[in-house]
Design an enzyme around this catalytic site. Structure first.
Site, mmCIF file in Angstrom:
data_model
loop_
_atom_site.group_PDB
_atom_site.id
_atom_site.type_symbol
_atom_site.label_atom_id
_atom_site.label_comp_id
_atom_site.label_asym_id
_atom_site.label_seq_id
_atom_site.Cartn_x
_atom_site.Cartn_y
_atom_site.Cartn_z
ATOM 1 C CG ASP A 185 10.588 83.858 31.564
ATOM 2 O OD1 ASP A 185 10.997 82.690 31.643
ATOM 3 O OD2 ASP A 185 11.346 84.824 31.341
ATOM 4 C CD GLU A 212 -12.168 90.948 35.240
ATOM 5 O OE1 GLU A 212 -12.254 91.127 33.997
ATOM 6 O OE2 GLU A 212 -11.583 91.734 36.010
HETATM 7 O O1 ISL Z 1 16.773 83.069 38.388
HETATM 8 C C1 ISL Z 1 17.303 82.035 38.213
HETATM 9 C C2 ISL Z 1 17.946 81.370 39.345
HETATM 10 O O2 ISL Z 1 17.579 82.031 40.526
HETATM 11 C C3 ISL Z 1 17.302 81.408 36.875
HETATM 12 O O3 ISL Z 1 17.267 80.033 36.999
HETATM 13 C C4 ISL Z 1 16.110 81.911 36.060
HETATM 14 O O4 ISL Z 1 14.949 81.842 36.791
HETATM 15 C C5 ISL Z 1 15.900 81.142 34.828
HETATM 16 O O5 ISL Z 1 17.063 81.130 34.071
HETATM 17 C C6 ISL Z 1 14.788 81.844 34.051
HETATM 18 O O6 ISL Z 1 14.521 81.136 32.881
HETATM 19 C C7 ISL Z 1 13.531 81.670 32.061
HETATM 20 O O7 ISL Z 1 13.804 83.011 31.674
HETATM 21 C C8 ISL Z 1 14.980 83.189 30.895
HETATM 22 C C9 ISL Z 1 15.027 82.240 29.697
HETATM 23 O O8 ISL Z 1 16.307 82.271 29.138
HETATM 24 C C10 ISL Z 1 14.696 80.823 30.098
HETATM 25 O O9 ISL Z 1 14.665 79.993 28.967
HETATM 26 C C11 ISL Z 1 13.384 80.846 30.816
HETATM 27 O O10 ISL Z 1 12.921 79.562 31.156
HETATM 28 C C12 ISL Z 1 14.991 84.625 30.463
HETATM 29 O O11 ISL Z 1 13.760 84.992 29.933
#
Ligand code: ISL
Length: 557
Positions: free
Chosen positions: A218, A268
């Site tokens: 994420d 690994e």
């Molecule tokens: O950073 C962004 C744009 O540059 C956002 O799009 C971001 O990357 C995105 O919202 C990240 O999403 C993920 O992490 C979030 C979560 O709410 C989302 O569901 C997940 O897919 C926070 O953990």
């Protein structure tokens, strides 16, 4: 260490992840085993035969860890356990074993950018006070202004509002501020800290030892912050683009050191464990940096997801994707929808606008769902015949639309509150899956359920259940099943190259060897099929030898 079955017996074969079809299980909304209105691990286990029959290679499961669910599980309180609403660690072990018996790999979601504010580290940081080693694992700073009442810098949360929240110190006085690029319940970790790095390396091993096949990472582009925490010079959307790697908190070059270590850990383990990065980068070349041979294996291709339904735009994205990834010998991935964006059957039924992350979570405009669905069928055949791997977001194989009329009082995405009720957020693509029957909960929850599904399903989904679509040759579900079966059988599909054919304006036509062609008609008028031996599959009826608008065909040459 976990050893099993079908999956491990393939451990010496070619890396499966280079052209895998991975099904995204949004656990809260997939299948509810215990009747509390929310999906769970038992629910996933009960649907493994469905996933096997669909023909997917792996499932990616959104965060299943203990969490107060302030951001639907992306606020993790303990990375080594399972949220009680979803089950137990034993249930997870059992799911992994049973999935493997069905030939399906399992990829959990790892959330390294932040923890929940209920995580024991953050609670310890609050209690320990300014300057403590406990606070050093997060990003605490004094405020600006004479009394420290202004945030340390001008960064904004992705969900709206400032990215900083002020705490009360243990003695009750107004205190420091902490950084949260997402909700206040999601404090950002300090990745300059050795303990943070060691902790996540241990977490990777914890799950690899339990037999999982990889991780989705994420916000993979967000872990490293400029340690000076400078103001962002131009607000998002102003058109200003930082020189490569110089944004204060996105896509900084130092992030790759972390992933080089993770790659060594994954390597690994036997059986080709893999990472997929959720990374947003300004250019395809910057994205390719995440998937070099010593980094994460793959990354979601959001350019493809964001592209409008236009032949030139899609062809451009396909070409820039393949050329930038070929340069680092990484395979492409193709993705149309996920739990953060309006569902594509709805997007494609709207006037063409590129979807912008974080900006239009809301699904604006009039929708022609029949048109969107026709295009979604064609898009599936396009996606599944491109070189590389693909992601299917649960429910897209049923042709589910975005649910645009959820009552405001039921909206749960933090985006709704944080935007001051101007953005409805992402709940409309997260509505529980309709499996069977004629009325809600459509088999999502068992007959003796004690609660309604956590988001209400539209009555009209009676016509979209997996049950009614099964065996109906015109259904979206049978289209996906046929496409995935052909994809497994046909030697031209999966990894490899494509060659564009000269087709008319608005037509995507390419050949893959041996003996395969895909034609997608985005031109608005019927097109004559190129010479071929046999029609393998179409997304809609052919009109004699003519391919109608918004229709795709797979041909054997
Ligand atoms: O950073 C962004 C744009 O540059 C956002 O799009 C971001 O990357 C995105 O919202 C990240 O999403 C993920 O992490 C979030 C979560 O709410 C989302 O569901 C997940 O897919 C926070 O953990």
């Amino acid at each position: 260490m976990h050893d099993n079955n079908l999956i491990d017996s393939h451990q010496d074969s070619a890396p499966w992840w280079r052209d895998a079809v991975i099904y995204q299980v949004y656990i809260r909304s997939f299948a509810d085993g215990n009747g509390d209105g929310m999906g769970d691990i038992d629910g996933i286990r009960s649907k493994l035969p469905y996933l096997r029959d669909l023909g997917v290679d792996a499932i990616w499961i959104n965060p299943w860890y203990p969490s107060p669910q302030a951001d639907a599980g992306y606020d993790v309180a303990d990375f080594r356990d399972i949220e009680p609403r979803f089950g137990t660690l034993d249930d997870a072990d059992q799911l992994i074993a049973e999935a493997h018996e069905h030939g399906i790999r399992v990829i959990p979601d790892l959330v390294p950018n932040h923890t929940s504010d209920q995580h024991e580290w953050f609670q310890a940081a609050l209690a320990a006070g300014p300057g403590s080693p406990e606070r050093a694992r997060y990003i605490f700073r004094p405020g600006r202004g004479p009394d420290g009442s202004e945030p340390p810098n001008n960064w904004n949360s992705c969900f709206g509002g400032p990215a900083w929240t002020r705490v009360s110190e243990p003695d009750g006085s107004p205190g420091e501020w902490y950084l949260h690029l997402f909700a206040p319940q999601q404090p950002d970790l300090n990745w300059a800290h050795r303990e943070v790095r060691e902790e996540f390396e241990a977490i990777l091993r914890f799950w690899f030892d339990r037999g999982i096949d990889g991780f989705r990472i994420d916000v993979a582009h967000g872990l490293i912050k400029d340690t000076d925490l400078p103001d962002v010079v131009a607000p998002q959307g102003s058109g200003y683009v930082y020189p490569a790697g110089q944004h204060p908190h996105w896509d900084r070059d130092e992030v790759h050191e972390i992933y080089r270590r993770w790659r060594r850990i994954a390597d690994e383990y036997p059986g080709h464990r893999k990472f997929v990065a959720e990374a947003w980068a300004d250019t395809p070349q910057r994205l390719a940096n995440y998937v070099r041979a010593d980094g994460l294996h793959t990354a979601f291709n959001f350019d493809f997801l964001q592209a409008t339904w236009k032949a030139e735009r899609l062809r451009e994205v396909i070409d820039t994707t393949t050329s930038s990834l070929n340069a680092v010998s990484a395979p492409a991935t193709w993705v149309l929808s996920n739990h953060d964006v309006p569902r594509h059957a709805t997007r494609y039924g709207r006037p063409p606008v590129d979807w912008v992350p974080g900006q239009n979570y809301r699904a604006d405009g009039e929708t022609d769902l029949e048109l969107g669905t026709r295009r979604a069928r064609a898009a599936a055949l396009l996606m599944l015949s491109l070189p590389g791997g693909a992601y299917i977001y649960q429910g897209e194989e049923l042709g589910l639309p975005e649910v645009e009329n959820l009552p405001e009082e039921l909206l749960q995405d933090p985006v709704w509150e944080r935007s001051g009720h101007t953005e409805r957020g992402r709940d409309g693509c997260r509505v529980p899956i309709p499996w069977s029957g004629e009325k809600p909960p459509f088999g999502f929850s068992p007959a003796n359920a004690t609660a309604d599904p956590w988001l209400p399903q539209p009555d009209s989904w009676e016509d979209l259940t997996a049950e009614v679509q099964t065996g109906d040759p015109g259904s979206m579900l049978e289209l996906y099943r046929s496409a995935l079966r052909l994809r497994r059988e046909h030697p031209a599909l999966g990894e490899g190259d494509l060659a564009w054919n000269d087709a008319g304006e608005g037509v995507l036509s390419f050949t893959r060897t041996p003996g395969f062609a895909c034609v997608v008609n985005l031109s608005g008028k019927a097109q004559r099929l190129p010479e071929h031996d046999r029609v393998l599959l179409t997304s809609g009826e052919l009109d004699d030898e003519m391919l109608p608008p918004d229709t795709a065909v797979w041909l054997s040459l």
